[in-house]
Design a protein around this motif. Structure first.
Motif, PDB file in Angstrom:
ATOM      1  N   LYS A  10      -5.362   0.517   1.038  1.00 35.92           N
ATOM      2  CA  LYS A  10      -6.717   0.251   1.493  1.00 35.92           C
ATOM      3  C   LYS A  10      -7.749   1.236   1.243  1.00 35.92           C
ATOM      4  O   LYS A  10      -8.922   0.888   1.179  1.00 35.92           O
ATOM      5  CB  LYS A  10      -6.544   0.232   3.169  1.00 35.92           C
ATOM      6  CG  LYS A  10      -5.867  -1.104   3.685  1.00 35.92           C
ATOM      7  CD  LYS A  10      -5.980  -1.050   5.147  1.00 35.92           C
ATOM      8  CE  LYS A  10      -5.062  -2.350   5.588  1.00 35.92           C
ATOM      9  NZ  LYS A  10      -4.839  -2.190   7.003  1.00 35.92           N
ATOM     10  N   ASN A  11      -7.344   2.492   0.856  1.00 42.45           N
ATOM     11  CA  ASN A  11      -8.249   3.425   0.530  1.00 42.45           C
ATOM     12  C   ASN A  11      -8.848   3.051  -1.048  1.00 42.45           C
ATOM     13  O   ASN A  11      -7.939   2.793  -1.672  1.00 42.45           O
ATOM     14  CB  ASN A  11      -7.551   4.652   0.272  1.00 42.45           C
ATOM     15  CG  ASN A  11      -7.468   5.482   1.858  1.00 42.45           C
ATOM     16  OD1 ASN A  11      -8.017   4.939   2.744  1.00 42.45           O
ATOM     17  ND2 ASN A  11      -6.469   6.219   1.990  1.00 42.45           N
ATOM     18  N   SER A  12     -10.248   3.221  -1.339  1.00 36.70           N
ATOM     19  CA  SER A  12     -10.323   3.077  -2.613  1.00 36.70           C
ATOM     20  C   SER A  12     -10.135   4.070  -3.674  1.00 36.70           C
ATOM     21  O   SER A  12      -9.958   5.210  -3.363  1.00 36.70           O
ATOM     22  CB  SER A  12     -12.040   3.088  -2.486  1.00 36.70           C
ATOM     23  OG  SER A  12     -12.601   2.845  -3.736  1.00 36.70           O
ATOM     24  N   GLY A  13      -9.671   3.492  -4.712  1.00 36.49           N
ATOM     25  CA  GLY A  13      -9.259   4.223  -5.902  1.00 36.49           C
ATOM     26  C   GLY A  13      -7.648   4.644  -5.939  1.00 36.49           C
ATOM     27  O   GLY A  13      -7.117   4.978  -6.881  1.00 36.49           O
ATOM     28  N   PHE A  14      -7.115   4.157  -4.735  1.00 36.56           N
ATOM     29  CA  PHE A  14      -5.501   4.276  -4.748  1.00 36.56           C
ATOM     30  C   PHE A  14      -4.723   2.661  -5.030  1.00 36.56           C
ATOM     31  O   PHE A  14      -5.412   2.043  -4.917  1.00 36.56           O
ATOM     32  CB  PHE A  14      -5.044   4.732  -3.488  1.00 36.56           C
ATOM     33  CG  PHE A  14      -5.497   6.362  -3.276  1.00 36.56           C
ATOM     34  CD1 PHE A  14      -4.723   7.085  -3.472  1.00 36.56           C
ATOM     35  CD2 PHE A  14      -6.588   6.439  -2.628  1.00 36.56           C
ATOM     36  CE1 PHE A  14      -5.237   8.699  -3.374  1.00 36.56           C
ATOM     37  CE2 PHE A  14      -7.056   7.728  -2.165  1.00 36.56           C
ATOM     38  CZ  PHE A  14      -6.048   8.597  -2.615  1.00 36.56           C
ATOM     39  N   THR A  15      -3.586   2.981  -5.635  1.00 36.34           N
ATOM     40  CA  THR A  15      -2.875   1.598  -6.019  1.00 36.34           C
ATOM     41  C   THR A  15      -1.558   2.108  -5.741  1.00 36.34           C
ATOM     42  O   THR A  15      -1.033   3.264  -5.794  1.00 36.34           O
ATOM     43  CB  THR A  15      -3.194   1.200  -7.440  1.00 36.34           C
ATOM     44  OG1 THR A  15      -2.477  -0.095  -7.648  1.00 36.34           O
ATOM     45  CG2 THR A  15      -2.825   2.228  -8.377  1.00 36.34           C
ATOM     46  N   VAL A  61      11.511   2.900  -7.994  1.00 35.28           N
ATOM     47  CA  VAL A  61      10.749   4.101  -7.623  1.00 35.28           C
ATOM     48  C   VAL A  61       9.409   3.665  -7.578  1.00 35.28           C
ATOM     49  O   VAL A  61       8.756   3.506  -8.819  1.00 35.28           O
ATOM     50  CB  VAL A  61      11.004   5.358  -8.294  1.00 35.28           C
ATOM     51  CG1 VAL A  61      10.136   6.644  -7.723  1.00 35.28           C
ATOM     52  CG2 VAL A  61      12.691   5.692  -7.956  1.00 35.28           C
ATOM     53  N   ILE A  62       8.733   3.574  -6.561  1.00 39.19           N
ATOM     54  CA  ILE A  62       7.168   3.075  -6.594  1.00 39.19           C
ATOM     55  C   ILE A  62       6.434   4.408  -5.894  1.00 39.19           C
ATOM     56  O   ILE A  62       6.881   5.254  -5.454  1.00 39.19           O
ATOM     57  CB  ILE A  62       6.991   2.043  -5.657  1.00 39.19           C
ATOM     58  CG1 ILE A  62       7.428   2.322  -4.225  1.00 39.19           C
ATOM     59  CG2 ILE A  62       7.467   0.775  -6.146  1.00 39.19           C
ATOM     60  CD1 ILE A  62       6.898   0.886  -3.275  1.00 39.19           C
ATOM     61  N   ALA A  63       5.347   4.526  -6.700  1.00 40.35           N
ATOM     62  CA  ALA A  63       4.333   5.657  -5.998  1.00 40.35           C
ATOM     63  C   ALA A  63       2.882   5.327  -5.883  1.00 40.35           C
ATOM     64  O   ALA A  63       2.503   3.985  -6.234  1.00 40.35           O
ATOM     65  CB  ALA A  63       4.256   6.479  -7.464  1.00 40.35           C
ATOM     66  N   ILE A  64       2.444   6.152  -4.823  1.00 43.93           N
ATOM     67  CA  ILE A  64       1.216   5.728  -4.313  1.00 43.93           C
ATOM     68  C   ILE A  64       0.436   6.820  -5.283  1.00 43.93           C
ATOM     69  O   ILE A  64       0.824   7.904  -5.564  1.00 43.93           O
ATOM     70  CB  ILE A  64       0.617   6.428  -2.741  1.00 43.93           C
ATOM     71  CG1 ILE A  64       1.503   5.586  -2.079  1.00 43.93           C
ATOM     72  CG2 ILE A  64      -0.817   6.582  -2.771  1.00 43.93           C
ATOM     73  CD1 ILE A  64       1.471   6.315  -0.465  1.00 43.93           C
ATOM     74  N   ALA A  65      -0.628   6.016  -6.096  1.00 49.83           N
ATOM     75  CA  ALA A  65      -1.298   6.799  -7.439  1.00 49.83           C
ATOM     76  C   ALA A  65      -2.695   6.444  -7.308  1.00 49.83           C
ATOM     77  O   ALA A  65      -3.380   5.576  -6.803  1.00 49.83           O
ATOM     78  CB  ALA A  65      -0.728   5.927  -8.749  1.00 49.83           C
TER      79      ALA A  65
END
Length: 154
Positions: free
Chosen positions: A101-106, A123-127
């Protein structure tokens, strides 16, 4: 007679992920697959290029992951770029939801592998996306490290 250990050394990496994004936190998730998809992945015929994750109704979905059609599959072969559900616990999903939900994060996948039990995991990452100058710094660091390794060997 015990179970034989399944030796699958399949590891598919998303090489662009570390170049385009700054990885903040990683999670390991299972994937819901069909029979022909697991066979293609075991042959190493999958790609994580341009793949990303979305969250809908508290479920995490993997979008745009390429898994080649299985050569011996018949009429029940899978479609190559279908959406695939990821298996995570509620706490992890909530953490991913607040970050997305935060802008700039995916949320991006970084690595696909087969574990000791023969199950496909991702393996997934908050980026956070890197700016152009961050990418230049990454290239410079990589080149410097390569030069140092080269000098050290001689």
């Amino acid at each position: 007679m015990g179970k034989e250990k399944i030796s699958n050394n399949v590891t598919i990496k998303n090489k662009r992920a570390t170049f385009d994004y700054e990885l903040l936190e990683t999670f390991t998730a299972g994937i819901v697959l069909t029979g022909t998809e697991i066979k293609s992945i075991r042959l190493g015929k999958a790609s994580l290029v341009d793949t990303y994750c979305i969250i809908e109704r508290s479920e995490v979905w993997l979008k745009n992951m390429y898994v080649a059609e299985y050569f011996y599959g018949t009429y029940n072969n899978h479609s190559e770029r279908r959406e695939r559900k990821l298996l995570l616990n509620r706490k992890e999903i909530r953490k991913l939801e607040t970050a997305a939900k935060n802008s700039g994060f995916t949320i991006i996948p970084t690595r696909l592998f087969i574990n000791d039990k023969g199950l496909v995991k991702i393996v997934i990452a908050i980026a956070k996306g890197k700016k152009e100058y961050d990418k230049r710094v990454s290239i410079r660091e990589r080149d410097d490290k390569r030069e140092m390794d080269r000098a050290f060997k001689h």
